[in-house]
Scaffold this motif. Structure first.
Motif, PDB file in Angstrom:
ATOM      1  N   VAL A   1      10.287  50.197  51.620  1.00 23.77           N
ATOM      2  CA  VAL A   1      10.745  48.811  51.698  1.00 23.77           C
ATOM      3  C   VAL A   1      10.896  48.496  53.184  1.00 23.77           C
ATOM      4  O   VAL A   1      11.582  49.208  53.907  1.00 23.77           O
ATOM      5  N   ASN A   2      10.240  47.448  53.640  1.00 23.70           N
ATOM      6  CA  ASN A   2      10.262  47.107  55.055  1.00 23.70           C
ATOM      7  C   ASN A   2      10.910  45.761  55.351  1.00 23.70           C
ATOM      8  O   ASN A   2      10.887  45.297  56.485  1.00 23.70           O
ATOM      9  N   GLU A   3      11.493  45.132  54.320  1.00 17.35           N
ATOM     10  CA  GLU A   3      12.156  43.850  54.508  1.00 17.35           C
ATOM     11  C   GLU A   3      13.308  43.731  53.515  1.00 17.35           C
ATOM     12  O   GLU A   3      13.146  44.029  52.333  1.00 17.35           O
ATOM     13  N   VAL A   4      14.465  43.318  54.016  1.00 16.16           N
ATOM     14  CA  VAL A   4      15.625  43.057  53.162  1.00 16.16           C
ATOM     15  C   VAL A   4      16.337  41.822  53.701  1.00 16.16           C
ATOM     16  O   VAL A   4      16.116  41.423  54.844  1.00 16.16           O
ATOM     17  N   VAL A   5      17.183  41.229  52.886  1.00 12.42           N
ATOM     18  CA  VAL A   5      18.077  40.173  53.354  1.00 12.42           C
ATOM     19  C   VAL A   5      19.491  40.729  53.258  1.00 12.42           C
ATOM     20  O   VAL A   5      19.919  41.183  52.188  1.00 12.42           O
ATOM     21  N   VAL A   6      20.179  40.734  54.383  1.00 14.04           N
ATOM     22  CA  VAL A   6      21.580  41.153  54.432  1.00 14.04           C
ATOM     23  C   VAL A   6      22.431  39.893  54.435  1.00 14.04           C
ATOM     24  O   VAL A   6      22.168  38.960  55.189  1.00 14.04           O
ATOM     25  N   GLU A   7      23.428  39.873  53.554  1.00  5.77           N
ATOM     26  CA  GLU A   7      24.395  38.779  53.555  1.00  5.77           C
ATOM     27  C   GLU A   7      25.696  39.315  54.136  1.00  5.77           C
ATOM     28  O   GLU A   7      26.173  40.368  53.721  1.00  5.77           O
ATOM     29  N   ALA A   8      26.251  38.574  55.098  1.00 11.73           N
ATOM     30  CA  ALA A   8      27.477  39.013  55.754  1.00 11.73           C
ATOM     31  C   ALA A   8      28.384  37.822  55.995  1.00 11.73           C
ATOM     32  O   ALA A   8      27.920  36.689  56.145  1.00 11.73           O
ATOM     33  N   CYS A   9      29.670  38.090  56.022  1.00 12.42           N
ATOM     34  CA  CYS A   9      30.632  37.089  56.440  1.00 12.42           C
ATOM     35  C   CYS A   9      31.148  37.545  57.806  1.00 12.42           C
ATOM     36  O   CYS A   9      31.642  38.674  57.948  1.00 12.42           O
ATOM     37  N   VAL A  10      30.971  36.690  58.807  1.00 10.18           N
ATOM     38  CA  VAL A  10      31.305  37.029  60.181  1.00 10.18           C
ATOM     39  C   VAL A  10      32.439  36.128  60.656  1.00 10.18           C
ATOM     40  O   VAL A  10      32.346  34.902  60.584  1.00 10.18           O
ATOM     41  N   ASP A  11      33.502  36.757  61.135  1.00  7.86           N
ATOM     42  CA  ASP A  11      34.667  36.047  61.670  1.00  7.86           C
ATOM     43  C   ASP A  11      34.581  36.096  63.195  1.00  7.86           C
ATOM     44  O   ASP A  11      34.606  37.175  63.788  1.00  7.86           O
ATOM     45  N   SER A  12      34.464  34.940  63.818  1.00 10.08           N
ATOM     46  CA  SER A  12      34.358  34.885  65.279  1.00 10.08           C
ATOM     47  C   SER A  12      35.627  34.328  65.924  1.00 10.08           C
ATOM     48  O   SER A  12      35.607  33.934  67.084  1.00 10.08           O
ATOM     49  N   SER A  13      36.723  34.326  65.188  1.00 10.85           N
ATOM     50  CA  SER A  13      37.959  33.733  65.713  1.00 10.85           C
ATOM     51  C   SER A  13      38.510  34.482  66.922  1.00 10.85           C
ATOM     52  O   SER A  13      39.265  33.907  67.710  1.00 10.85           O
ATOM     53  N   GLN A  14      38.150  35.747  67.100  1.00  8.02           N
ATOM     54  CA  GLN A  14      38.651  36.524  68.232  1.00  8.02           C
ATOM     55  C   GLN A  14      37.635  36.619  69.365  1.00  8.02           C
ATOM     56  O   GLN A  14      37.858  37.345  70.334  1.00  8.02           O
ATOM     57  N   ALA A  15      36.511  35.930  69.247  1.00  7.18           N
ATOM     58  CA  ALA A  15      35.489  35.893  70.295  1.00  7.18           C
ATOM     59  C   ALA A  15      35.570  34.527  70.970  1.00  7.18           C
ATOM     60  O   ALA A  15      35.468  33.502  70.317  1.00  7.18           O
ATOM     61  N   ILE A  16      35.765  34.533  72.265  1.00  3.96           N
ATOM     62  CA  ILE A  16      35.988  33.304  73.004  1.00  3.96           C
ATOM     63  C   ILE A  16      34.943  33.190  74.110  1.00  3.96           C
ATOM     64  O   ILE A  16      34.805  34.086  74.928  1.00  3.96           O
ATOM     65  N   THR A  17      34.230  32.080  74.157  1.00  4.28           N
ATOM     66  CA  THR A  17      33.263  31.834  75.225  1.00  4.28           C
ATOM     67  C   THR A  17      33.825  30.751  76.125  1.00  4.28           C
ATOM     68  O   THR A  17      34.265  29.704  75.652  1.00  4.28           O
ATOM     69  N   THR A  18      33.815  31.040  77.430  1.00  4.87           N
ATOM     70  CA  THR A  18      34.338  30.087  78.393  1.00  4.87           C
ATOM     71  C   THR A  18      33.280  29.734  79.425  1.00  4.87           C
ATOM     72  O   THR A  18      32.352  30.498  79.681  1.00  4.87           O
ATOM     73  N   GLY A  19      33.447  28.578  80.023  1.00  8.93           N
ATOM     74  CA  GLY A  19      32.577  28.133  81.105  1.00  8.93           C
ATOM     75  C   GLY A  19      33.050  28.709  82.424  1.00  8.93           C
ATOM     76  O   GLY A  19      34.029  29.460  82.482  1.00  8.93           O
ATOM     77  N   PRO A  20      32.383  28.358  83.512  1.00  4.22           N
ATOM     78  CA  PRO A  20      32.750  28.899  84.820  1.00  4.22           C
ATOM     79  C   PRO A  20      34.163  28.504  85.265  1.00  4.22           C
ATOM     80  O   PRO A  20      34.764  29.197  86.082  1.00  4.22           O
ATOM     81  N   ASP A  21      34.692  27.441  84.677  1.00  6.57           N
ATOM     82  CA  ASP A  21      36.053  27.006  85.005  1.00  6.57           C
ATOM     83  C   ASP A  21      37.111  27.730  84.172  1.00  6.57           C
ATOM     84  O   ASP A  21      38.302  27.490  84.319  1.00  6.57           O
ATOM     85  N   GLY A  22      36.677  28.627  83.278  1.00  2.00           N
ATOM     86  CA  GLY A  22      37.615  29.369  82.440  1.00  2.00           C
ATOM     87  C   GLY A  22      38.034  28.646  81.177  1.00  2.00           C
ATOM     88  O   GLY A  22      38.780  29.180  80.367  1.00  2.00           O
ATOM     89  N   LYS A  23      37.533  27.437  80.992  1.00  2.00           N
ATOM     90  CA  LYS A  23      37.883  26.666  79.804  1.00  2.00           C
ATOM     91  C   LYS A  23      36.913  26.964  78.673  1.00  2.00           C
ATOM     92  O   LYS A  23      35.721  27.157  78.898  1.00  2.00           O
TER      93      LYS A  23
END
Length: 189
Positions: A130-152
């Motif tokens: 088998v060379n193809e599958v579909v993985v279903e996942a629930c991903v929580d990104s509440s603890q991942a924070i992306t900021t701009g160069p100003d830190g906001k």
């Protein structure tokens, strides 16, 4: 048509990345390098449920860890992306890395794969693999924070922090890679 698919996929990836921001601030510490061992061991799917899919869920988790590493590095670390994604997803993620570099964004924290399982498997090839599958996942990104160069934070205030992701995983040179998003939508983990 292919350009439209690439544009849509890139937009989905940007949206997923922006949902990783939750309004916090970032420090100026140097981001750690990508380390596959930093991802919790997985599997809510036993091999007998989907024969031939061994390792696909773990590879998906490593793909999510690679997107976190790219964000922490400000788009510089794409090593894990090249290892755990291919095709449309690799192109979209490299585009996302360029966006992080160009806009001088950085992420802190990490996404959490709350649950993941093999949803479907492709038809075995002539060799029985088998060379193809579909993985279903629930991903929580509440603890991942992306900021701009100003830190906001750059995440819109109403962006969801939990997504249900259905990702096509394919074998490339014997290893599972995230290849194409079947569906990504807000959900509850």
């Amino acid at each position: 048509m292919r350009r439209q698919v690439m544009a849509v996929t890139a937009a989905v990836v940007v949206a997923l990345s922006l949902t990783a921001c939750n309004g916090g601030s970032s420090g100026s510490a140097t981001p750690p390098p990508f380390t596959p061992s930093s991802v919790p061991p997985a599997s809510s799917t036993t091999p007998s449920e989907h024969p031939g899919s061994d390792g696909a869920v773990e590879a998906y988790r490593q793909f999510i860890a690679a997107t976190d590493a790219m964000g922490r590095s400000g788009g510089a670390d794409v090593t894990g992306l090249r290892k755990y994604s291919s095709g449309t997803m690799l192109a979209a993620e490299l585009n996302q890395a360029a966006t992080f570099k160009g806009r001088k964004w950085r992420s802190v924290g990490q996404q959490k794969v709350v649950r993941a399982k093999v949803l479907t498997t492709g038809t075995p090839g002539p060799d029985g693999a088998v060379n193809e599958v579909v993985v279903e996942a629930c991903v929580d990104s509440s603890q991942a924070i992306t900021t701009g160069p100003d830190g906001k934070p750059v995440r819109p205030a109403n962006a969801p922090t939990q997504l249900v992701d259905q990702m096509k995983m394919v074998r490339v040179a014997g290893a599972w890679t995230a290849n194409y998003p079947h569906s990504r939508k807000p959900g509850k983990c």
